[in-house]
Scaffold this motif. Structure first.
Motif, PDB file in Angstrom:
ATOM      1  N   UNK A 264      -5.593  -7.687   3.821  1.00 25.01           N
ATOM      2  CA  UNK A 264      -4.506  -8.743   4.218  1.00 25.01           C
ATOM      3  C   UNK A 264      -4.205  -9.437   2.461  1.00 25.01           C
ATOM      4  N   UNK A 265      -5.078  -9.521   1.611  1.00 22.54           N
ATOM      5  CA  UNK A 265      -4.945 -10.588   0.428  1.00 22.54           C
ATOM      6  C   UNK A 265      -3.883 -10.006  -0.758  1.00 22.54           C
ATOM      7  N   UNK A 266      -4.434  -8.763  -0.648  1.00 19.65           N
ATOM      8  CA  UNK A 266      -2.867  -7.725  -1.659  1.00 19.65           C
ATOM      9  C   UNK A 266      -2.263  -6.894  -0.772  1.00 19.65           C
TER      10      UNK A 266
ATOM     11  N   UNK B 297       2.374  -1.511   5.951  1.00 15.96           N
ATOM     12  CA  UNK B 297       2.259  -2.185   5.314  1.00 15.96           C
ATOM     13  C   UNK B 297       2.818  -2.143   4.026  1.00 15.96           C
ATOM     14  N   UNK B 298       2.849  -3.656   3.091  1.00 13.88           N
ATOM     15  CA  UNK B 298       3.649  -2.805   0.822  1.00 13.88           C
ATOM     16  C   UNK B 298       2.455  -3.242   0.513  1.00 13.88           C
ATOM     17  N   UNK B 299       1.495  -2.803  -0.857  1.00 12.82           N
ATOM     18  CA  UNK B 299       1.022  -3.376  -1.414  1.00 12.82           C
ATOM     19  C   UNK B 299       1.937  -4.647  -2.414  1.00 12.82           C
ATOM     20  N   UNK B 300       1.698  -5.524  -2.833  1.00 11.49           N
ATOM     21  CA  UNK B 300       2.738  -6.431  -2.960  1.00 11.49           C
ATOM     22  C   UNK B 300       2.662  -5.899  -4.909  1.00 11.49           C
ATOM     23  N   UNK B 301       3.601  -6.479  -5.175  1.00 12.33           N
ATOM     24  CA  UNK B 301       4.220  -6.298  -6.688  1.00 12.33           C
ATOM     25  C   UNK B 301       2.744  -6.150  -7.493  1.00 12.33           C
ATOM     26  N   UNK B 302       2.590  -7.345  -7.616  1.00 13.53           N
ATOM     27  CA  UNK B 302       1.525  -7.354  -8.585  1.00 13.53           C
ATOM     28  C   UNK B 302       0.805  -6.340  -8.858  1.00 13.53           C
TER      29      UNK B 302
ATOM     30  N   UNK C  62       5.151   3.920  -4.283  1.00 13.17           N
ATOM     31  CA  UNK C  62       6.499   2.479  -3.964  1.00 13.17           C
ATOM     32  C   UNK C  62       5.720   1.849  -2.475  1.00 13.17           C
ATOM     33  N   UNK C  63       4.395   2.025  -2.418  1.00  9.61           N
ATOM     34  CA  UNK C  63       2.758   1.512  -1.936  1.00  9.61           C
ATOM     35  C   UNK C  63       2.912   1.427  -0.881  1.00  9.61           C
ATOM     36  N   UNK C  64       3.980   2.165  -0.049  1.00  6.93           N
ATOM     37  CA  UNK C  64       4.224   1.758   1.298  1.00  6.93           C
ATOM     38  C   UNK C  64       3.568   2.668   2.174  1.00  6.93           C
ATOM     39  N   UNK C  65       2.613   1.608   3.589  1.00 10.78           N
ATOM     40  CA  UNK C  65       1.352   2.827   3.863  1.00 10.78           C
ATOM     41  C   UNK C  65       1.584   2.358   5.620  1.00 10.78           C
ATOM     42  N   UNK C  66       0.821   3.612   6.178  1.00 12.05           N
ATOM     43  CA  UNK C  66       1.097   3.318   7.677  1.00 12.05           C
ATOM     44  C   UNK C  66      -0.389   2.085   7.934  1.00 12.05           C
TER      45      UNK C  66
END
Length: 493
Positions: free
Chosen positions: A188-190, A198-203, A168-172
């Motif tokens: 911040x970039x990804x 925050x959530x990690x970008x799909x790419x 899922x790539x979702x983190x506190x």
């Protein structure tokens, strides 16, 4: 990485912390043995209690009286994965032990980028995926800004819930801490802000393949240029450690690199894995016979390489006050590039004869290794030798550890208290004091918990992660604050 639940002993990714000796409760004792047999994990009593509750809910209250029940409960992979939910937690964060990401960026990637095939990387025992995504961020940024190259990352863990979180790539917000703060620009970039986290970008998520897997079953026939397997090996029994090292060595391509946690270096001795040192960090490399690693890394012409740090010099005093950073170096390096493990017989001989000056840090490193191996007789020999010349907080603490894992809690408490008196920033001693005080009256327990928190605040920059299993001070700070909440409300600053 998956880490032990709130248990005192021995890091980031992994099974629960080993407990000294086996539990007294017959059900927990049998579970302890079965878990160690099936998974190689020396599980903590509190995690086994959770597993016991789960099994009773699933199979009925009298299940443990059924003949052959213990032999059946971890027979199939799905049963192992279900049990892993109770034997592990997720103590991990982005860019943990940042020195290894510096090493990746400055040394490994310039070499990998020059190869003419896609680089394959594995994040083994990845927990909720912070390490795998950290690797992907550094590698993708290098490919975009310095030199293009192709890579793919596999990441697995025993805990299916952790793998689901990773996918899922979702983190506190607390998954980025001070240790990895210098890489915040990549986070911040990804990633994208989402609520309190925050959530990690799909790419980037698409660059990592997550799956559930038990490393005791090998690495599925895959071969890798780079494997990260940090702060996990120490939680397995000795014979299982060797099996895992064999799997890792077999999975590495020639000249491939294995990265372990800082505190795990002394536990590794394998004929195919040669210890290496660069950028103030140790790693292992699979070097075929007849091939030298001297020209393995070359400075990339498109960047100005940072100046190579000088190798730490070792004082030739009989005993010198131990420095946690110095111990980290000594765990794998000394004159002649001999890891500490291979020099243990020599150390014992010199200690017995008392004839030749030795490095104090070298002896401290040996004691840490022996305690981790539960070789208490040899640890006692070296500790007794050290105590003739040194009465520092480190020596007192290690004697406390010796007593603690021999079930002598009164003697352990005395040594921890003496260590805390010597060095008020030495948070491992205060943490152990707090742990031993858990059954005392609430007022005294709250007081000792607060003293432990104060010590953590004072000692965060002193690299005391080498003690208490390699966990960060932040981890124990959260543990202690949670304990305060359970006694007298929120922790006061």
């Amino acid at each position: 990485m998956n880490s032990p639940s709130d248990a005192p002993k021995k890091p980031d990714a992994s099974p629960s912390v080993p407990v000294p000796g086996e539990p007294a409760d017959p059900v927990i004792k049998n579970l302890y043995r079965r878990v160690e047999q099936a998974l190689g994990i020396r599980a903590a009593a509190d995690t086994l209690e959770k597993l016991r509750e789960y099994l009773e809910q699933r199979h009925g209250a009298g299940c443990f009286k059924t003949p052959g029940f213990y032999e059946q409960i971890l027979r199939f992979p799905e049963d192992v994965f279900a049990a892993a939910r109770f034997l592990t937690i997720n103590e991990t964060y982005f860019f943990r032990e940042t020195v290894y990401f510096d090493l990746l960026r400055q040394e490994f990637l310039p070499y990998f980028a020059r190869l003419d095939y896609p680089i394959r990387v594995c994040s083994a025992a990845t927990s909720i995926g912070c390490e795998a995504y950290s690797l992907a961020m550094v590698m993708d940024d290098y490919s975009r800004t310095i030199r293009p190259f192709h890579f793919q990352i596999d990441a697995f863990d025993l805990n299916p819930d952790a793998v689901k979180t990773a996918k899922n790539g979702r983190y506190m917000a607390n998954t980025l801490r001070e240790d990895g703060g210098r890489w915040k620009f990549l986070l911040k970039r990804y990633t994208q802000a989402e609520g309190d986290g925050f959530v990690v970008a799909p790419g980037l998520r698409n660059r990592v393949h997550f799956y559930t897997h038990n490393i005791l079953n090998g690495l599925l026939g895959h071969h890798y240029d780079l494997i990260f397997f940090r702060n996990t090996l120490i939680y397995f029994s000795g014979d299982k450690r060797q099996i895992i090292l064999d799997h890792l060595a077999d999975a590495l391509l020639d000249m491939g690199i294995l990265v372990l946690g800082i505190s795990e270096t002394p536990a590794v001795s394998h004929p195919l894995l040669k210890s290496q040192y660069a950028r103030e960090a140790f790693y292992f490399q699979k070097i075929p016979e007849g091939m030298s690693a001297a020209v393995f890394f070359q400075a990339d012409p498109v960047r100005d390489p940072a100046p190579e740090p000088s190798r730490p010099s070792l004082k030739k005093t009989m005993i010198s006050p131990a420095d946690p950073g110095g111990i980290a170096v000594l765990l794998d390096d000394h004159e002649g590039d001999q890891p500490i493990i291979r020099r243990l017989p020599e150390l014992f001989r010199k200690a017995a004869e008392g004839t030749e000056p030795l490095s104090g840090d070298e002896l401290f490193a040996a004691v840490i290794y022996l305690l981790g191996q539960e070789d208490f007789s040899k640890a006692d020999i070296l500790l007794a030798f050290i105590e003739k010349y040194d009465n520092s907080a480190f020596t007192l603490f290690l004697r406390g550890e010796y007593h603690y894992f021999n079930h002598r809690k009164k003697e352990a408490a005395a040594n921890y208290t003496a260590a805390a008196g010597k060095n008020k920033a030495f948070w491992p001693a205060f943490y152990r004091i707090c742990t031993l005080a858990a059954k005392e009256n609430p007022v005294q327990y709250e007081y000792k918990t607060r003293k432990a928190l104060e010590s953590i605040d004072q000692g965060k920059e002193k690299r005391y992660e080498l003690f208490i299993g390699g966990f960060s001070p932040d981890y124990y700070q959260r543990v202690l604050e949670k304990r305060l909440l359970s006694t007298r409300g929120p922790a006061r600053k």
